[in-house]
Each structure stands twice: as structure tokens, then as C-alpha cells.
Design an enzyme around this catalytic site. Structure first.
Site, PDB file in Angstrom:
ATOM      1  N   ASP A  36      22.898  39.641 -31.396  1.00 16.75           N
ATOM      2  CA  ASP A  36      22.531  38.927 -32.620  1.00 16.75           C
ATOM      3  C   ASP A  36      21.528  37.815 -32.335  1.00 16.75           C
ATOM      4  O   ASP A  36      21.897  36.748 -31.828  1.00 16.75           O
ATOM      5  CB  ASP A  36      23.817  38.341 -33.233  1.00 16.75           C
ATOM      6  N   ASP A 220      16.045  38.649 -37.204  1.00 22.48           N
ATOM      7  CA  ASP A 220      17.482  38.549 -37.009  1.00 22.48           C
ATOM      8  C   ASP A 220      18.149  39.918 -36.876  1.00 22.48           C
ATOM      9  O   ASP A 220      18.410  40.605 -37.873  1.00 22.48           O
ATOM     10  CB  ASP A 220      18.092  37.771 -38.195  1.00 22.48           C
TER      11      ASP A 220
HETATM   12  C1  LIG Z   1      23.290  36.692 -46.169  1.00 24.42           C
HETATM   13  C2  LIG Z   1      22.811  36.046 -44.937  1.00 24.42           C
HETATM   14  C3  LIG Z   1      23.146  36.649 -43.623  1.00 24.42           C
HETATM   15  C4  LIG Z   1      24.351  37.590 -43.630  1.00 24.42           C
HETATM   16  C5  LIG Z   1      24.535  38.268 -42.266  1.00 24.42           C
HETATM   17  N1  LIG Z   1      25.535  39.311 -42.337  1.00 24.42           N
HETATM   18  C6  LIG Z   1      25.164  40.569 -42.550  1.00 24.42           C
HETATM   19  O1  LIG Z   1      24.026  40.942 -42.685  1.00 24.42           O
HETATM   20  C7  LIG Z   1      26.339  41.554 -42.527  1.00 24.42           C
HETATM   21  C8  LIG Z   1      26.501  42.051 -41.083  1.00 24.42           C
HETATM   22  C9  LIG Z   1      27.759  42.799 -40.867  1.00 24.42           C
HETATM   23  C10 LIG Z   1      27.756  43.832 -40.000  1.00 24.42           C
HETATM   24  C11 LIG Z   1      28.905  44.566 -39.741  1.00 24.42           C
HETATM   25  C12 LIG Z   1      30.077  44.257 -40.414  1.00 24.42           C
HETATM   26  C13 LIG Z   1      30.093  43.196 -41.304  1.00 24.42           C
HETATM   27  C14 LIG Z   1      28.935  42.453 -41.535  1.00 24.42           C
HETATM   28  N2  LIG Z   1      26.115  42.644 -43.476  1.00 24.42           N
HETATM   29  C15 LIG Z   1      26.221  42.349 -44.804  1.00 24.42           C
HETATM   30  O2  LIG Z   1      26.484  41.213 -45.186  1.00 24.42           O
HETATM   31  N3  LIG Z   1      26.031  43.387 -45.669  1.00 24.42           N
HETATM   32  C16 LIG Z   1      26.163  43.157 -47.116  1.00 24.42           C
HETATM   33  C17 LIG Z   1      24.939  43.709 -47.790  1.00 24.42           C
HETATM   34  O3  LIG Z   1      24.770  45.078 -47.426  1.00 24.42           O
HETATM   35  C18 LIG Z   1      24.552  45.229 -46.030  1.00 24.42           C
HETATM   36  C19 LIG Z   1      25.754  44.768 -45.248  1.00 24.42           C
HETATM   37  C20 LIG Z   1      25.038  37.299 -41.185  1.00 24.42           C
HETATM   38  O4  LIG Z   1      25.895  36.495 -41.431  1.00 24.42           O
HETATM   39  N4  LIG Z   1      24.485  37.517 -39.958  1.00 24.42           N
HETATM   40  C21 LIG Z   1      24.912  36.751 -38.796  1.00 24.42           C
HETATM   41  C22 LIG Z   1      25.525  37.701 -37.744  1.00 24.42           C
HETATM   42  C23 LIG Z   1      26.607  38.654 -38.317  1.00 24.42           C
HETATM   43  C24 LIG Z   1      27.876  37.908 -38.714  1.00 24.42           C
HETATM   44  C25 LIG Z   1      28.961  38.871 -39.182  1.00 24.42           C
HETATM   45  C26 LIG Z   1      29.271  39.916 -38.140  1.00 24.42           C
HETATM   46  C27 LIG Z   1      28.003  40.687 -37.735  1.00 24.42           C
HETATM   47  C28 LIG Z   1      26.915  39.724 -37.295  1.00 24.42           C
HETATM   48  C29 LIG Z   1      23.681  36.003 -38.158  1.00 24.42           C
HETATM   49  O5  LIG Z   1      24.090  35.386 -36.933  1.00 24.42           O
HETATM   50  O6  LIG Z   1      22.647  36.961 -37.914  1.00 24.42           O
HETATM   51  C30 LIG Z   1      23.124  34.838 -39.056  1.00 24.42           C
HETATM   52  F1  LIG Z   1      21.935  34.480 -38.543  1.00 24.42           F
HETATM   53  F2  LIG Z   1      22.983  35.255 -40.299  1.00 24.42           F
HETATM   54  C31 LIG Z   1      24.049  33.647 -38.987  1.00 24.42           C
HETATM   55  O7  LIG Z   1      24.949  33.562 -39.792  1.00 24.42           O
HETATM   56  N5  LIG Z   1      23.785  32.753 -38.033  1.00 24.42           N
HETATM   57  C32 LIG Z   1      24.589  31.587 -37.882  1.00 24.42           C
END
Ligand SMILES: CCCC[C@H](NC(=O)[C@H](Cc1ccccc1)NC(=O)N1CCOCC1)C(=O)N[C@@H](CC1CCCCC1)C(O)(O)C(F)(F)C(=O)NC
Length: 331
Positions: A36, A220
Site C-alpha cells: 500500500d 495509491d
Molecule cells: C475513499 C478513500 C480511500 C479508501 C481506500 N480503501 C479502498 O479503496 C478499499 C480497499 C479495500 C480492499 C480490500 C478489502 C476492503 C477494502 N476499497 C473500497 O473502499 N471499495 C469501495 C468502492 O468500491 C471499490 C472497493 C483506503 O482506505 N485505502 C488505504 C489502504 C486500504 C485500507 C483498507 C484495507 C486495504 C488497504 C490507503 O492506505 O491506501 C489510504 F491511503 F487510503 C489511507 O487510508 N491511508 C492512510
């Protein structure tokens, strides 16, 4: 030294996230982590995670490793953009990714994970590849795997070659010419926010004219979709029959039968086109004829995010030199 490891989609139907095998400890314990670039904590499901919060994930058991050491008095706690969260204690241990080894890498062991992590059986933890300034370990923040490995790498880079519905690759320490076509366009990165922040040179919807307005956002790998300013998102869905911004589903949806335009974004003078097929992310629920868009508004987030939907359309070089830069190439 160099390393190379597969980035495997956790769901064969749509690319919500990718996991990569890593080994921790002696003898090696193998876990599948979500690499990530949007965060900088390396945390894992562990023997310290309550069994009620584990559902099929592999765990790291420091007590079974002869090289593990407790980082006494250190704790961590992180909340992600989608509201998921985890926290725990910290060990150091030997760590490898695709043949690249780091001795005494900080391994953050989960003592608590939120329900979305428990239900995501394919993710055993995260490997942060953001800037180490974002690391949440207290009282002393820890270095990412990439920062620890840098001194051993021929070149202080890692590359992401994510693919649509198939396994891609993360490479460390080298740029594989076989993975891209043409030239790599490098653009400046602002490391201060702790993310790989860069400015895109503009966008186009389908065959429409290219709008050269700069878009600052983060590259990202840990975010599934692309989140951009509302003006761009509405311009895109104006071209999609039956598209609506659904409060119910939390974003733009459309009939899965609709014809979608591709989406083009600029990096310097180079243009990258996200194919229409990537822009239809998935049915809103299994079997539904309503689909959720791969491009959504960033208005509620506070930052524009070039997530997997965009990264899959390019070969991306995360150059950790000083100053850092991002390289983009077609493939
Ligand atoms: C809306 C703004 C960003 C949302 C982003 N999440 C996402 O993009 C999650 C990822 C996920 C993967 C597998 C299972 C569950 C969730 N997917 C998601 O929200 N969706 C909903 C929309 O359809 C697509 C799938 C996020 O928090 N990314 C984190 C890392 C994820 C955290 C949750 C587990 C998987 C990794 C990040 O580190 O990239 C960040 F930069 F966004 C962050 O929060 N940094 C502090």
C-alpha cells in the site's frame, strides 16, 4: 540486491485489492500482504490478534521465530480512509519480499482489527510503501521495508505493474524494460504529505478534447478506485446513459449494459488511457444489473487518489532518490 514478487488480485471477478507473499522470521512464516503506497505501517494478523477477529487469515507468531525481538513499550494504531482500523504492539524480525531480505524490520502485530479486516480473509496485513514519516509507531516511528532495503538496492526504486484481473508484479531495486513500452515520463513528487503526491497534467473523457487543468493527487496502490474532483467526475458520467450519483450506493452507478467512454489522464506530455472496461468496477451487489463506477468523486476525501483502476493502465516507478519522483510508462 533486488526483489520481485507477484501482486495477485484477491478476487478474480474485480480488482478490489492485490496481495503479495512475504516471509517473516526464522524459520520463515509466509503471509500475503496488501502492498500500500498510501500508508507506511507494516502490520500483520498475529498470535496477538484475538481469535474472534481472525477468519482464515495467516498469522505471524513471533514466539515461533528465533530471530524475533519485542520492541518493548512500542505501540501503533491506524485508521484508513475507508474507516477500517487496526492497532497493536511491535516486534523486529527478518523479513523478505521476493528474495530481497531486510534484517530487523519492524513488524507491527495486530492486537485489534476492525470488522472489515476480519471479513477480508485474503489479506493477512498491509505493507506500507508510503514515506516513513507517516508511520504510526509510538514512541519511536519505524522505517518502511523500502526505506530499510534502500541501502541494499542497486537503484533506490520500486515499480508497480498491476494488471486487470490477473497477477502483476512489484519489483525492488531495478526497472524491468520488458514491463513497459516507450519512454518513462518522470514527474516531481511532494513527499511532505507522506504520500506519493504528484500533479497530473489534465484529462479527457472518451474522444473529447484534452483539458489541461493540473490535478494534484496521490498514486495509491492500496485504493481500489480513482477519486477525482467532482467537475471531472460529472463530465465523465454525463457521457454515460442512465448514470446517477446514488446516495444509496455512495457514488456514481449506471446500468451494467451502458456503453462507457475510456478516461485519459496526462503525466507531463504523456497520456494514459484507462480502458472503458476498467471504468465499470463491479455490480453494486452480486448479480445486479446496476454497476458501480471505477471513477468517483474525491470531494468527501480531501485528496485526489489515483488508485488501482488507474495504476493498472500504466507501469509506475516509485523513485525513492532525493528528491523523490514518480515515473509513468505505457505497457
Ligand atoms: C475513499 C478513500 C480511500 C479508501 C481506500 N480503501 C479502498 O479503496 C478499499 C480497499 C479495500 C480492499 C480490500 C478489502 C476492503 C477494502 N476499497 C473500497 O473502499 N471499495 C469501495 C468502492 O468500491 C471499490 C472497493 C483506503 O482506505 N485505502 C488505504 C489502504 C486500504 C485500507 C483498507 C484495507 C486495504 C488497504 C490507503 O492506505 O491506501 C489510504 F491511503 F487510503 C489511507 O487510508 N491511508 C492512510
Amino acid at each position: 540486491d533486488t526483489g520481485s514478487a507477484a501482486a495477485v488480485p484477491i478476487d478474480p471477478r474485480f480488482d478490489i485489492a492485490y496481495v503479495t507473499p512475504v516471509t517473516i522470521g526464522t524459520p520463515p512464516q509466509t503471509l500475503q500482504l496488501d502492498f500500500d503506497t498510501g500508508s507506511s505501517d507494516l502490520w500483520v494478523f498475529s498470535s496477538h490478534t484475538p481469535t474472534s477477529q481472525i477468519r482464515g487469515q495467516e498469522i505471524y507468531t513471533p514466539d515461533k521465530s528465533t530471530t524475533s525481538k519485542l520492541l518493548d513499550g512500542h505501540t501503533w494504531s491506524i485508521t484508513y480512509g475507508d474507516g477500517s482500523a487496526s492497532r497493536g504492539n511491535v516486534y523486529t524480525d527478518n523479513f523478505t519480499v521476493g528474495g530481497l531480505a531486510v534484517a530487523s524490520q519492524a513488524i507491527q502485530c495486530a492486537q485489534q482489527v476492525s470488522s472489515s479486516f476480519t471479513t477480508e480473509e485474503s489479506i493477512d496485513g498491509l505493507l506500507g510503501l508510503g514515506f516513513s514519516t507517516l508511520n504510526t509507531v509510538n514512541p519511536a516511528s519505524q522505517l518502511t521495508f523500502f526505506d530499510n532495503a534502500k541501502s541494499k538496492l542497486g537503484s533506490p526504486v520500486f515499480t508497480a505493474d498491476l494488471k486487470n484481473k490477473q497477477a502483476g508484479t512489484y519489483d525492488f531495486g531495478f526497472i524491468d524494460k520488458a514491463k513497459y513500452t516507450g519512454e518513462i515520463t518522470y514527474v516531481p513528487v511532494n513527499p511532505d504529505p507522506g504520500y506519493w503526491t504528484f500533479t497530473s497534467s489534465g484529462y479527457a473523457v472518451g474522444s473529447g478534447n484534452f483539458s489541461g487543468s493540473p490535478i494534484t493527487g496521490i498514486a495509491d496502490t492500496g485504493t481500489s478506485l480513482v477519486y477525482l474532483p467532482t467537475a471531472i467526475v460529472t463530465a465523465y458520467y454525463r457521457q454515460v446513459q442512465g448514470a446517477t450519483n446514488s446516495r444509496n450506493y455512495g457514488g456514481y452507478v449506471f446500468p451494467c449494459s451502458a456503453t462507457l467512454p475510456p478516461f485519459t489522464f496526462g503525466v507531463g506530455e504523456t497520456k494514459f488511457t484507462i480502458p472503458a472496461s476498467y471504468m465499470s468496477y463491479a455490480p453494486v451487489t452480486d448479480g445486479s444489473s446496476t454497476c458501480f463506477g471505477g471513477l468517483q468523486s474525491s470531494s468527501g476525501i480531501g485528496v485526489n487518489i489515483w488508485g488501482d483502476v488507474a495504476l493498472k493502465a500504466a507501469f509506475v516507478v516509485f523513485n525513492g532518490a532525493n528528491p523523490p519522483t514518480l515515473g509513468w510508462a505505457t505497457k
